[in-house]
Design a protein around this motif. Structure first.
Motif, short mmCIF file in Angstrom:
data_model
loop_
_atom_site.label_atom_id
_atom_site.label_comp_id
_atom_site.label_asym_id
_atom_site.label_seq_id
_atom_site.Cartn_x
_atom_site.Cartn_y
_atom_site.Cartn_z
N GLY A 1 -2.69 -3.84 2.34
CA GLY A 1 -3.31 -4.19 3.61
C GLY A 1 -4.74 -4.67 3.52
O GLY A 1 -5.39 -4.89 4.55
N GLU A 2 -5.25 -4.83 2.30
CA GLU A 2 -6.62 -5.32 2.16
C GLU A 2 -6.73 -6.78 2.59
O GLU A 2 -5.79 -7.57 2.42
N SER A 3 -7.89 -7.15 3.12
CA SER A 3 -8.15 -8.53 3.52
C SER A 3 -9.28 -9.08 2.67
O SER A 3 -10.21 -8.36 2.30
N PHE A 4 -9.20 -10.37 2.39
CA PHE A 4 -10.20 -11.03 1.55
C PHE A 4 -10.76 -12.23 2.31
O PHE A 4 -10.17 -13.31 2.30
N ALA A 5 -11.88 -12.02 2.96
CA ALA A 5 -12.50 -13.08 3.75
C ALA A 5 -12.90 -14.23 2.86
O ALA A 5 -13.41 -14.05 1.76
N GLY A 6 -12.65 -15.43 3.34
CA GLY A 6 -13.06 -16.62 2.60
C GLY A 6 -11.98 -17.26 1.77
O GLY A 6 -12.14 -18.36 1.27
N LEU A 7 -10.83 -16.58 1.62
CA LEU A 7 -9.73 -17.14 0.85
C LEU A 7 -8.72 -17.77 1.80
O LEU A 7 -8.32 -17.16 2.80
N ALA A 8 -8.31 -18.99 1.49
CA ALA A 8 -7.37 -19.71 2.35
C ALA A 8 -6.31 -20.39 1.51
O ALA A 8 -6.50 -20.64 0.32
N ALA B 1 -5.41 -13.78 4.33
CA ALA B 1 -5.20 -12.46 4.94
C ALA B 1 -4.06 -12.47 5.95
O ALA B 1 -3.50 -11.41 6.26
N GLU B 2 -3.70 -13.67 6.46
CA GLU B 2 -2.63 -13.74 7.45
C GLU B 2 -1.26 -13.87 6.81
O GLU B 2 -0.23 -13.86 7.50
N ALA B 3 -1.20 -13.99 5.49
CA ALA B 3 0.08 -14.13 4.80
C ALA B 3 0.88 -12.84 4.90
O ALA B 3 0.33 -11.73 4.99
N ASP B 4 2.20 -12.99 4.91
CA ASP B 4 3.09 -11.84 4.96
C ASP B 4 2.80 -10.89 3.81
O ASP B 4 2.61 -11.32 2.67
N ASN C 1 18.59 4.30 -2.64
CA ASN C 1 19.82 3.58 -2.99
C ASN C 1 19.91 2.18 -2.40
O ASN C 1 20.80 1.41 -2.77
N ASN C 2 19.01 1.86 -1.47
CA ASN C 2 19.06 0.55 -0.82
C ASN C 2 17.85 -0.28 -1.24
O ASN C 2 16.75 -0.12 -0.70
N LEU C 3 18.04 -1.21 -2.17
CA LEU C 3 16.93 -2.01 -2.68
C LEU C 3 16.45 -3.06 -1.69
O LEU C 3 15.41 -3.68 -1.91
N MET C 4 17.19 -3.28 -0.62
CA MET C 4 16.76 -4.25 0.40
C MET C 4 16.00 -3.58 1.54
O MET C 4 15.61 -4.25 2.50
N SER C 5 15.76 -2.30 1.44
CA SER C 5 14.99 -1.59 2.46
C SER C 5 13.53 -2.03 2.41
O SER C 5 12.97 -2.23 1.33
N THR C 6 12.91 -2.18 3.57
CA THR C 6 11.50 -2.55 3.62
C THR C 6 10.59 -1.32 3.73
O THR C 6 9.37 -1.45 3.74
N ARG C 7 11.20 -0.14 3.82
CA ARG C 7 10.42 1.09 3.87
C ARG C 7 9.94 1.46 2.48
O ARG C 7 10.57 1.13 1.48
N ARG C 8 8.84 2.13 2.41
CA ARG C 8 8.29 2.67 1.15
C ARG C 8 7.97 1.59 0.12
O ARG C 8 7.88 1.88 -1.07
N ARG C 9 7.84 0.35 0.56
CA ARG C 9 7.60 -0.71 -0.41
C ARG C 9 6.33 -0.46 -1.22
O ARG C 9 6.33 -0.58 -2.44
N HIS C 10 5.23 -0.11 -0.53
CA HIS C 10 3.99 0.10 -1.27
C HIS C 10 4.03 1.38 -2.10
O HIS C 10 3.41 1.46 -3.16
N GLU C 11 4.78 2.36 -1.63
CA GLU C 11 4.95 3.58 -2.43
C GLU C 11 5.64 3.27 -3.75
O GLU C 11 5.32 3.84 -4.79
N VAL C 12 6.61 2.36 -3.70
CA VAL C 12 7.30 1.96 -4.93
C VAL C 12 6.32 1.28 -5.89
O VAL C 12 6.35 1.51 -7.10
#
Length: 354
Positions: A62-69, A77-80, A285-296
């Motif tokens: 969730g970090e943002s980097f001002a000045g990068l486009a 910073a607006e990228a998914d 067991n579900n590799l397509m889950s979007t939960r816990r992505r950053h924990e992984v």
């Protein structure tokens, strides 16, 4: 070499690459060959474009980097932040029946020459989800053409013949990078196939989760393979789903070992990095889950670091050339003071295709 693994497999690869860069002082983006399948193609394309693993980790957090486009001027910073894991239904109804009758009949005629997934894939209906978000993720880094790295391949499967096609290799058809990566990620029955030229392509994991054997005979000194779908650790769970996933991991591991043997037979050293039981606790067991992505991602940074500390692995990696400091860790100060933080294209100057 970066293997397939869905949303959470891509997260594990991100954390694994950051651990590799930190522990060895080597930049994965400087590898002579970067070959990715499915999630590995997504992460590999970003690395090949010069985006450091630490930047991917920070962006995911969730970090943002001002000045990068991006190349179109939109703020980075607006990228998914989920590496394209945004599921949208494709407009228009998919055709009924098997998604590719030709592939179904071709593979059925010679089933011993194809993987079980290749045999099954043609009979599955076409998926209903669009690959737009996957293309968008790559398009924010490389607006058009191919990535500047001369050795990046995105492995796909031809949806008619069932043959694997590594886009980026000299004998492969020309393709836009975003399309090729989206095709490599297009899981049959889940995503719609991606049309490139006159043909349709789906996930390269249909042919192999790792496709490690593509590197045999290339004269490489060392291959480092991170493969999210295999493991040396067995699950003790009695859940039917967990047992099914365990069988899938075992099959992926056998294929990986077979391919590694073929590469080693040509004189190339191979280091295999795979998820551990601790990774499985977070990945589930579900590799397509979007939960816990950053924990992984965070867990992979720990477990891959532990694997790299093994004496046998350290000896094999000892000869890796040193990487540039800004590619290995976040530089101090604001983005405006970061020299060559990410490739020029992220600052709005498109890279030429190689």
């Amino acid at each position: 070499m970066l293997g397939a693994g869905g949303v959470l497999g891509g997260a594990w690869l991100t954390g694994g690459l950051q651990a590799l860069a930190e522990e060895t002082g080597w930049d994965p983006g400087s590898a002579e060959q970067i070959v990715g399948t499915s999630a590995g193609a997504m992460v590999g394309a970003l690395v090949a474009a010069g985006v450091p693993p630490w930047f991917m980790v920070a962006h995911s957090a969730g970090e943002s980097f001002a000045g990068l486009a991006g190349p179109d001027g939109r703020p980075a910073a607006e990228a998914d932040r989920s590496a394209g894991a945004v599921f949208r239904v494709q407009r228009g109804l998919p055709p009924l029946g098997p998604g590719s009758v030709r592939m179904a009949l071709t593979t059925l005629a010679r089933p011993m020459r194809h993987t079980p997934l290749q045999v099954i894939t043609g009979w599955l209906p076409q998926g209903v989800l669009a690959t737009d978000s996957l293309e968008e993720t790559i398009g924010r880094v490389v607006a058009r053409g191919w990535v500047g790295h001369p050795g990046f391949w995105a492995v796909t499967c031809d949806y008619d013949s069932g043959k694997r096609v590594p886009f980026g290799r000299l004998d492969a058809p020309r393709a836009d990078l975003a399309k090729a990566v989206a095709a490599s990620c297009a899981i049959p029955g889940f995503y719609r196939p991606v049309r490139i030229g006159a043909r349709r392509y789906v996930d390269g994991g249909v042919c192999s989760a790792s496709n490690l054997d593509l590197l045999k005979g290339l004269g490489l000194d060392l291959v480092i393979c991170l493969n999210p779908t295999s493991s040396r650790h067995r699950s003790d769970s009695r859940s039917p789903l967990a047992r099914l996933v365990g069988m899938s991991r075992a099959a992926s591991g056998r294929r990986l070992g077979y391919e590694a043997k073929k590469v080693r037979a040509t004189g190339t050293s191979v280091v295999l990095i795979q998820p551990t039981a601790r990774d499985h606790e977070v990945m589930g067991n579900n590799l397509m889950s979007t939960r816990r992505r950053h924990e992984v991602i965070e867990r992979a940074m720990e477990t891959v670091r532990e694997q790299l500390a093994a004496p046998a692995v350290r000896r094999r990696l000892a000869g890796l050339p040193p990487g540039e400091p800004h590619k290995l860790r976040r530089p101090p100060g604001p983005p405006s003071t970061w020299p060559e933080l990410v490739p020029a294209v992220v600052r709005g100057r498109p890279r030429r295709a190689a």
